[in-house]
Design an enzyme around this catalytic site. Structure first.
Site, PDB file in Angstrom:
ATOM      1  N   LYS A  37    -113.841  30.738  65.995  1.00 40.65           N
ATOM      2  CA  LYS A  37    -114.510  31.923  66.523  1.00 40.65           C
ATOM      3  C   LYS A  37    -113.539  33.055  66.800  1.00 40.65           C
ATOM      4  O   LYS A  37    -113.870  34.020  67.470  1.00 40.65           O
ATOM      5  CB  LYS A  37    -115.248  31.546  67.803  1.00 40.65           C
ATOM      6  CG  LYS A  37    -116.233  30.405  67.589  1.00 40.65           C
ATOM      7  CD  LYS A  37    -116.667  29.839  68.906  1.00 40.65           C
ATOM      8  CE  LYS A  37    -117.404  28.534  68.684  1.00 40.65           C
ATOM      9  NZ  LYS A  37    -117.741  27.891  69.929  1.00 40.65           N
ATOM     10  N   GLY A  49    -112.080  37.823  69.042  1.00 40.73           N
ATOM     11  CA  GLY A  49    -112.854  36.613  69.266  1.00 40.73           C
ATOM     12  C   GLY A  49    -114.275  36.981  69.618  1.00 40.73           C
ATOM     13  O   GLY A  49    -114.533  38.061  70.160  1.00 40.73           O
ATOM     14  N   GLY A 161    -113.024  23.868  79.041  1.00 36.09           N
ATOM     15  CA  GLY A 161    -113.681  22.844  78.229  1.00 36.09           C
ATOM     16  C   GLY A 161    -114.029  21.594  79.002  1.00 36.09           C
ATOM     17  O   GLY A 161    -114.951  20.864  78.644  1.00 36.09           O
ATOM     18  N   CYS A 164    -117.290  23.315  81.429  1.00 36.21           N
ATOM     19  CA  CYS A 164    -118.473  23.949  80.853  1.00 36.21           C
ATOM     20  C   CYS A 164    -119.056  23.075  79.749  1.00 36.21           C
ATOM     21  O   CYS A 164    -118.357  22.721  78.801  1.00 36.21           O
ATOM     22  CB  CYS A 164    -118.091  25.324  80.286  1.00 36.21           C
ATOM     23  SG  CYS A 164    -119.472  26.163  79.476  1.00 36.21           S
ATOM     24  N   THR A 167    -118.729  24.347  76.070  1.00 35.11           N
ATOM     25  CA  THR A 167    -117.356  24.562  75.623  1.00 35.11           C
ATOM     26  C   THR A 167    -116.710  23.201  75.421  1.00 35.11           C
ATOM     27  O   THR A 167    -116.890  22.304  76.240  1.00 35.11           O
ATOM     28  CB  THR A 167    -116.566  25.345  76.701  1.00 35.11           C
ATOM     29  OG1 THR A 167    -117.249  26.579  76.967  1.00 35.11           O
ATOM     30  CG2 THR A 167    -115.149  25.632  76.269  1.00 35.11           C
TER      31      THR A 167
END
Length: 178
Positions: A37, A49, A161, A164, A167
């Site tokens: 991304k 991004g 990460g 969330c 993520t």
């Protein structure tokens, strides 16, 4: 906020780094865990991004890169022109999308509302579902740590990460040096 991803940008005047996780979700389903991304633009001199719909990302990256080329790589002029175009386009205005663009001198958050936001500290910006987690971690590591920019971004995204659900910890990084 929308359920998207996490993108984190960091600059310190000499180096710029952008990172993103690899998770693509559709509702409560993970469709892909290794998406990219982030990308370099304008002959590798700008980092960008995206958080939001993957299909829209390609159009927005292309649109922004065309503006960058027309402005000869001037990031400040390009983000202003891009926000005008984004705001004027009826289709693009409806996107739930955000971008971070940066080089070693500037960092901006661009939104589908036509907003251009330069972070208050001028150094750290985060977007997406895990953006606040990554931003908090990056600010703490920047203030109290002694990490190199790539490591700071990677560790901050790792923390996001782990917190969330939209993520993951499949982190990709890109960097520029002055």
């Amino acid at each position: 906020m929308f359920e998207a991803t996490t993108i984190l940008g960091y600059r310190n005047g000499k180096e710029a780094v952008i990172g993103g996780d690899g998770q693509v979700t559709f509702g409560s389903t993970v469709l892909k865990g290794n998406a990219t991304k982030i990308r370099t633009l304008h002959k590798g001199k700008i980092l960008a991004g995206f958080a939001g719909s993957t299909a829209d990302a390609f159009n927005l990256f292309d649109m922004f890169e065309n503006i960058l080329d027309s402005k000869k790589g001037d990031l400040v002029k390009s983000v202003i022109e891009f926000s005008k175009e984004w705001r004027k386009d009826r289709y693009l205005r409806r996107l739930e999308a955000m971008m971070i663009v940066l080089n070693t001198k500037n960092i901006f958050i661009l939104s589908g509302n036509g907003d251009v936001v330069e972070p208050e500290d001028g150094k750290i910006a985060a977007i997406g579902s895990g953006g606040n987690f990554a931003l908090s971690a990056a600010r703490a590591l920047d203030k109290h740590g002694n990490l190199e920019p790539k490591e700071l971004v990677k560790e901050s995204l790792q923390i996001a990460g782990e917190l969330c659900i939209y993520t993951n910890t499949n982190i990709k990084l890109l960097s520029l040096e002055d």
